[in-house]
Scaffold this active site. Structure first.
Site, PDB file in Angstrom:
ATOM      1  N   LYS A 180       0.845  -1.191   0.000  1.00  0.00           N
ATOM      2  CA  LYS A 180       0.000   0.000   0.000  1.00  0.00           C
ATOM      3  C   LYS A 180       0.879   1.239   0.000  1.00  0.00           C
ATOM      4  O   LYS A 180       1.470   1.618   1.011  1.00  0.00           O
ATOM      5  CB  LYS A 180      -0.928   0.074   1.212  1.00  0.00           C
ATOM      6  CG  LYS A 180      -1.973   1.173   1.011  1.00  0.00           C
ATOM      7  CD  LYS A 180      -2.504   1.774   2.285  1.00  0.00           C
ATOM      8  CE  LYS A 180      -1.847   3.027   2.733  1.00  0.00           C
ATOM      9  NZ  LYS A 180      -1.878   4.174   1.828  1.00  0.00           N
ATOM     10  N   LYS A 185       2.363  22.227   8.552  1.00  0.00           N
ATOM     11  CA  LYS A 185       2.938  21.654   9.768  1.00  0.00           C
ATOM     12  C   LYS A 185       4.370  22.177   9.974  1.00  0.00           C
ATOM     13  O   LYS A 185       4.736  22.595  11.082  1.00  0.00           O
ATOM     14  CB  LYS A 185       2.935  20.119   9.632  1.00  0.00           C
ATOM     15  CG  LYS A 185       3.396  19.387  10.860  1.00  0.00           C
ATOM     16  CD  LYS A 185       3.325  17.868  10.660  1.00  0.00           C
ATOM     17  CE  LYS A 185       4.396  17.209  11.509  1.00  0.00           C
ATOM     18  NZ  LYS A 185       4.597  15.800  11.245  1.00  0.00           N
ATOM     19  N   GLU A 226       8.979   0.964  11.332  1.00  0.00           N
ATOM     20  CA  GLU A 226      10.080   1.923  11.197  1.00  0.00           C
ATOM     21  C   GLU A 226       9.441   3.301  11.291  1.00  0.00           C
ATOM     22  O   GLU A 226       8.701   3.695  10.391  1.00  0.00           O
ATOM     23  CB  GLU A 226      10.756   1.793   9.828  1.00  0.00           C
ATOM     24  CG  GLU A 226      11.420   0.473   9.575  1.00  0.00           C
ATOM     25  CD  GLU A 226      12.673   0.246  10.398  1.00  0.00           C
ATOM     26  OE1 GLU A 226      13.139   1.195  11.057  1.00  0.00           O
ATOM     27  OE2 GLU A 226      13.159  -0.890  10.384  1.00  0.00           O
ATOM     28  N   CYS A 227       9.723   4.023  12.374  1.00  0.00           N
ATOM     29  CA  CYS A 227       8.985   5.274  12.594  1.00  0.00           C
ATOM     30  C   CYS A 227       9.897   6.496  12.575  1.00  0.00           C
ATOM     31  O   CYS A 227      10.907   6.494  11.909  1.00  0.00           O
ATOM     32  CB  CYS A 227       8.191   5.163  13.877  1.00  0.00           C
ATOM     33  SG  CYS A 227       7.007   3.793  13.850  1.00  0.00           S
ATOM     34  N   GLU A 253       9.802  15.938  15.851  1.00  0.00           N
ATOM     35  CA  GLU A 253      10.248  15.726  14.476  1.00  0.00           C
ATOM     36  C   GLU A 253       9.500  16.690  13.541  1.00  0.00           C
ATOM     37  O   GLU A 253       8.282  16.674  13.475  1.00  0.00           O
ATOM     38  CB  GLU A 253       9.954  14.286  14.056  1.00  0.00           C
ATOM     39  CG  GLU A 253      10.396  13.977  12.647  1.00  0.00           C
ATOM     40  CD  GLU A 253      10.103  12.535  12.244  1.00  0.00           C
ATOM     41  OE1 GLU A 253       8.955  12.087  12.420  1.00  0.00           O
ATOM     42  OE2 GLU A 253      11.028  11.880  11.746  1.00  0.00           O
ATOM     43  N   CYS A 307      13.534  10.285   7.867  1.00  0.00           N
ATOM     44  CA  CYS A 307      13.448   9.895   9.279  1.00  0.00           C
ATOM     45  C   CYS A 307      14.817   9.872   9.952  1.00  0.00           C
ATOM     46  O   CYS A 307      14.907  10.018  11.149  1.00  0.00           O
ATOM     47  CB  CYS A 307      12.745   8.553   9.418  1.00  0.00           C
ATOM     48  SG  CYS A 307      13.457   7.289   8.378  1.00  0.00           S
ATOM     49  N   TYR A 364      -4.318  -2.566  15.813  1.00  0.00           N
ATOM     50  CA  TYR A 364      -5.053  -3.391  14.838  1.00  0.00           C
ATOM     51  C   TYR A 364      -4.716  -4.867  15.066  1.00  0.00           C
ATOM     52  O   TYR A 364      -5.588  -5.738  15.063  1.00  0.00           O
ATOM     53  CB  TYR A 364      -4.666  -3.040  13.398  1.00  0.00           C
ATOM     54  CG  TYR A 364      -4.928  -1.622  12.935  1.00  0.00           C
ATOM     55  CD1 TYR A 364      -5.989  -0.868  13.427  1.00  0.00           C
ATOM     56  CD2 TYR A 364      -4.105  -1.044  11.955  1.00  0.00           C
ATOM     57  CE1 TYR A 364      -6.209   0.428  12.971  1.00  0.00           C
ATOM     58  CE2 TYR A 364      -4.325   0.243  11.496  1.00  0.00           C
ATOM     59  CZ  TYR A 364      -5.374   0.984  12.011  1.00  0.00           C
ATOM     60  OH  TYR A 364      -5.574   2.253  11.554  1.00  0.00           O
TER      61      TYR A 364
HETATM   62  P1  NAD Z   1       1.651   8.447   8.175  1.00  0.00           P
HETATM   63  O1  NAD Z   1       2.405   7.652   9.158  1.00  0.00           O
HETATM   64  O2  NAD Z   1       0.285   8.852   8.543  1.00  0.00           O
HETATM   65  O3  NAD Z   1       1.563   7.613   6.784  1.00  0.00           O
HETATM   66  C1  NAD Z   1       2.403   6.535   6.445  1.00  0.00           C
HETATM   67  C2  NAD Z   1       1.564   5.431   5.818  1.00  0.00           C
HETATM   68  O4  NAD Z   1       0.588   4.977   6.736  1.00  0.00           O
HETATM   69  C3  NAD Z   1       0.784   5.871   4.561  1.00  0.00           C
HETATM   70  O5  NAD Z   1       0.780   4.810   3.628  1.00  0.00           O
HETATM   71  C4  NAD Z   1      -0.589   6.117   5.113  1.00  0.00           C
HETATM   72  O6  NAD Z   1      -1.619   5.979   4.147  1.00  0.00           O
HETATM   73  C5  NAD Z   1      -0.715   5.056   6.178  1.00  0.00           C
HETATM   74  N1  NAD Z   1      -1.662   5.414   7.230  1.00  0.00           N
HETATM   75  C6  NAD Z   1      -1.947   6.665   7.690  1.00  0.00           C
HETATM   76  N2  NAD Z   1      -2.890   6.615   8.646  1.00  0.00           N
HETATM   77  C7  NAD Z   1      -3.216   5.313   8.796  1.00  0.00           C
HETATM   78  C8  NAD Z   1      -4.139   4.621   9.631  1.00  0.00           C
HETATM   79  N3  NAD Z   1      -4.927   5.269  10.498  1.00  0.00           N
HETATM   80  N4  NAD Z   1      -4.206   3.288   9.513  1.00  0.00           N
HETATM   81  C9  NAD Z   1      -3.431   2.616   8.639  1.00  0.00           C
HETATM   82  N5  NAD Z   1      -2.563   3.213   7.826  1.00  0.00           N
HETATM   83  C10 NAD Z   1      -2.443   4.537   7.903  1.00  0.00           C
HETATM   84  O7  NAD Z   1       2.507   9.681   7.749  1.00  0.00           O
HETATM   85  P2  NAD Z   1       1.982  11.118   7.193  1.00  0.00           P
HETATM   86  O8  NAD Z   1       0.681  11.502   7.813  1.00  0.00           O
HETATM   87  O9  NAD Z   1       2.068  11.100   5.741  1.00  0.00           O
HETATM   88  O10 NAD Z   1       3.133  12.036   7.761  1.00  0.00           O
HETATM   89  C11 NAD Z   1       3.056  12.472   9.103  1.00  0.00           C
HETATM   90  C12 NAD Z   1       4.423  12.501   9.731  1.00  0.00           C
HETATM   91  O11 NAD Z   1       4.964  11.185   9.774  1.00  0.00           O
HETATM   92  C13 NAD Z   1       5.466  13.292   8.995  1.00  0.00           C
HETATM   93  O12 NAD Z   1       5.369  14.645   9.225  1.00  0.00           O
HETATM   94  C14 NAD Z   1       6.726  12.671   9.538  1.00  0.00           C
HETATM   95  O13 NAD Z   1       7.037  13.239  10.774  1.00  0.00           O
HETATM   96  C15 NAD Z   1       6.360  11.220   9.714  1.00  0.00           C
HETATM   97  N6  NAD Z   1       6.819  10.361   8.591  1.00  0.00           N
HETATM   98  C16 NAD Z   1       7.870   9.550   8.809  1.00  0.00           C
HETATM   99  C17 NAD Z   1       8.343   8.749   7.788  1.00  0.00           C
HETATM  100  C18 NAD Z   1       9.528   7.860   7.988  1.00  0.00           C
HETATM  101  O14 NAD Z   1      10.250   7.581   7.050  1.00  0.00           O
HETATM  102  N7  NAD Z   1       9.752   7.348   9.189  1.00  0.00           N
HETATM  103  C19 NAD Z   1       7.741   8.759   6.541  1.00  0.00           C
HETATM  104  C20 NAD Z   1       6.628   9.572   6.347  1.00  0.00           C
HETATM  105  C21 NAD Z   1       6.188  10.362   7.390  1.00  0.00           C
END
Ligand code: NAD
Ligand code: MN
Length: 513
Positions: free
Chosen positions: A205, A366, A281-282, A415, A316, A269
């Site tokens: 996904k 943000k 990986e966060c 972050e 990250c 979940y």
């Molecule tokens: P997110 O964690 O919400 O999204 C990452 C993935 O998770 C996407 O595929 C998204 O569709 C999915 N997702 C989102 N909400 C979900 C839910 N409730 N249930 C299941 N899947 C879900 O990230 P974001 O909202 O795009 O970005 C927010 C913050 O996350 C950024 O500002 C940054 O700080 C962090 N981020 C970190 C990384 C990393 O490489 N560690 C990557 C992207 C974002």
């Protein structure tokens, strides 16, 4: 993930050869693939819904992507299950699976320019980075894991001779990989390589902001001879598609990269459904420590600047907290400010651009919110701090540096995921290390020092999955990547450690009497 310095990049002829492809993309003579991939077939969403993907460099719609429904997620999981149970993927001789996966790497490599262009247009990443870092890394990742397939041995335990006791690894089954938007193809590869190498099947996904390269990689799988159903792609939003995969009773494992907040949800979940394995990986708020004895401050400044501004700081493992000994702060800061001038904000399709836009309007808001907060906290703005190139309709932010960041300030702890560096000083190495550890995250750290002893002590004391000494770096494909504390859970990407996390361990205990 080393990058070249600005001048070397400009001199590089690679990009000029890509002009043709660039023309095709710009003039929209290339049709993006926008459908779901389920059981080897491109499909529209079963409810006929689509969602728009935006080019963050101009705010315009790039394509409409098929949106998966709950039923589509079920179909994709069933296709992956069928491919897993009926084979041949999971039952192939390792040498054979290796051959197919190596072919997959080669097919992706042959389409690198096209994929790079998608990443630049959809994620706003500088095209030179896409061509020189992301795509080669993506190909190398698949290739490296493929090559390992027929070199892995299982074990026989030192049990009583009347027993034959074998410890064997088996693929888990159906893995769902939930991807972020910052390195779309590379993160797909970090998951696909070890998931497929160990004989699992997968439902990918992509993040809703960046579906295009993942769909294309899914299509290329068929060209490489990966059997139908081994790689499925379902596009859409986290709250629907991501959640459906996280809760799915027939998914054996979820591999996630993204925010800690969303990572937590996958644990919930899983807890509420089938106890599927969860690998997270966060985020990170990674320290870059410059000890007072550092002789080569110029190199330290180079790496510090690269670490915070590369990929727009949407990374990250970016070192967004610069912790520097008070005696050398002024000198280091001067060098960093000078080097920051090389970090040109511009159109991602321009070969000289080093900083593209933020991924989307909400993320831009943000990042600007964090800048406002830093100003309110009386952190001292050194450079940047504003939006830029607003006339383009894109979401650009200036490279930004704040000095005088106190440990109690937001910029020290949260972050930002943007090109915003915060600087804090310390008085001695112990305080530097203590400040480094004063954070809820623990993904990566860099330490600069001219003392071997200080380097070793710091490397051991810092609570982070990767500690780089006298450089910014994440290691390479041979080294594990993942985080301590709120930066991760359950496993490691890259290296053979990534194979382990997609395997079950089975004991076979045979009574020989
Ligand atoms: P997110 O964690 O919400 O999204 C990452 C993935 O998770 C996407 O595929 C998204 O569709 C999915 N997702 C989102 N909400 C979900 C839910 N409730 N249930 C299941 N899947 C879900 O990230 P974001 O909202 O795009 O970005 C927010 C913050 O996350 C950024 O500002 C940054 O700080 C962090 N981020 C970190 C990384 C990393 O490489 N560690 C990557 C992207 C974002
Ligand atoms: Mn989110």
């Amino acid at each position: 993930m080393e990058r070249l310095a600005g001048r070397e990049r400009l001199a590089n002829p690679v990009f000029n050869q890509k002009e043709l492809i660039k023309e095709q993309f710009m003039s929209k003579t290339v049709d993006f693939s926008t459908k779901l991939i389920i059981g080897g077939r491109p499909l529209p969403g079963s409810e006929g819904k689509t969602f728009e993907t935006i080019n963050p460099a101009n705010g315009k719609v790039l394509a409409s992507i098929a949106e998966a429904s709950g039923e589509d997620v079920n179909k994709a999981v069933s296709a992956a299950r069928k491919a897993f149970e009926e084979g041949p993927w999971s039952k192939m001789a390792p040498a054979e699976r290796k051959k197919v996966l190596l072919r997959f790497a080669t097919v992706i490599e042959a389409h690198s320019e096209e994929l790079a262009m998608m990443e630049a247009m959809e994620a706003g990443k500088p095209i030179t980075d896409c061509l020189e870092i992301d795509m080669p890394e993506t190909v190398n990742t698949i290739r490296w894991h493929a090559e390992a397939i027929d070199k892995m041995y299982d074990q026989i335990s030192p049990s009583d001779p009347s027993i034959l006791s074998m410890i064997v690894r088996e693929p888990m089954g159906v893995v769902a990989a939930i991807l972020p938007w910052n390195f779309p193809a590379m993160m797909a590869a970090w998951k696909l390589g070890p998931i497929l190498a160990t004989g699992n099947t997968v439902v990918l996904k992509p993040a809703e902001q960046t579906s295009l390269s993942t769909i294309r990689i899914g299509e290329l799988a068929a060209e490489a001879g990966i059997p139908d159903g081994v790689i499925n792609v379902v596009c859409g939003f986290g709250e629907t598609v991501g959640k459906a995969l996280g809760e799915h009773p027939d998914v054996d494992c979820v591999a996630f990269t993204g925010s800690t907040e969303t990572g937590r949800m996958f644990l919930r979940y899983s807890a509420d459904t089938n106890l599927k394995r969860v690998l997270l990986e966060c985020g990170g708020k990674n320290p870059f420590i410059v000890m007072g004895d550092t002789e080569d401050l110029d190199t330290a400044a180079d790496h510090a600047t690269n670490s915070i501004f590369w990929n727009m700081g949407e990374n990250c493992s970016s070192n967004s907290r610069l912790l520097v000994h008070q005696s050398i702060k002024d000198e280091l800061l001067e060098l960093i400010v000078e080097k920051s001038k090389e970090w040109v904000v511009g159109d991602p399709l321009d070969a000289s651009t080093k900083i593209g836009p933020m991924i989307e309007q909400a993320h831009l808001d943000k990042v600007m919110g964090f800048i406002d907060q830093a100003n309110q906290d009386k952190n001292k703005l050194v450079i940047g701090g504003k939006r830029t190139r607003e006339d383009t309709g894109g979401y650009f932010v200036q490279p930004t540096i704040f000095d005088d960041v106190k440990p109690e300030n937001t910029l020290f702890s949260e972050e930002v995921f943007g090109p915003v560096l915060g600087i804090t000083t310390f008085k001695d190495p112990e305080e530097g290390i203590a400040l480094a550890n004063q954070n809820k995250y623990g993904l990566a750290a860099s330490v600069f020092t001219s003392s071997n002893k200080t380097a070793h002590v710091a490397a051991r004391k810092i609570k982070a999955g990767t500690v780089a000494v006298n450089c910014y770096g994440e290691g390479d494909i041979t080294t594990p990547f993942g985080g301590y504390k709120l930066s991760g859970f359950g496993g490691r990407d890259k290296s053979l450690a990534a194979h382990d996390q997609y395997c079950e361990l089975k004991t076979i205990w045979i009574d020989l009497t």
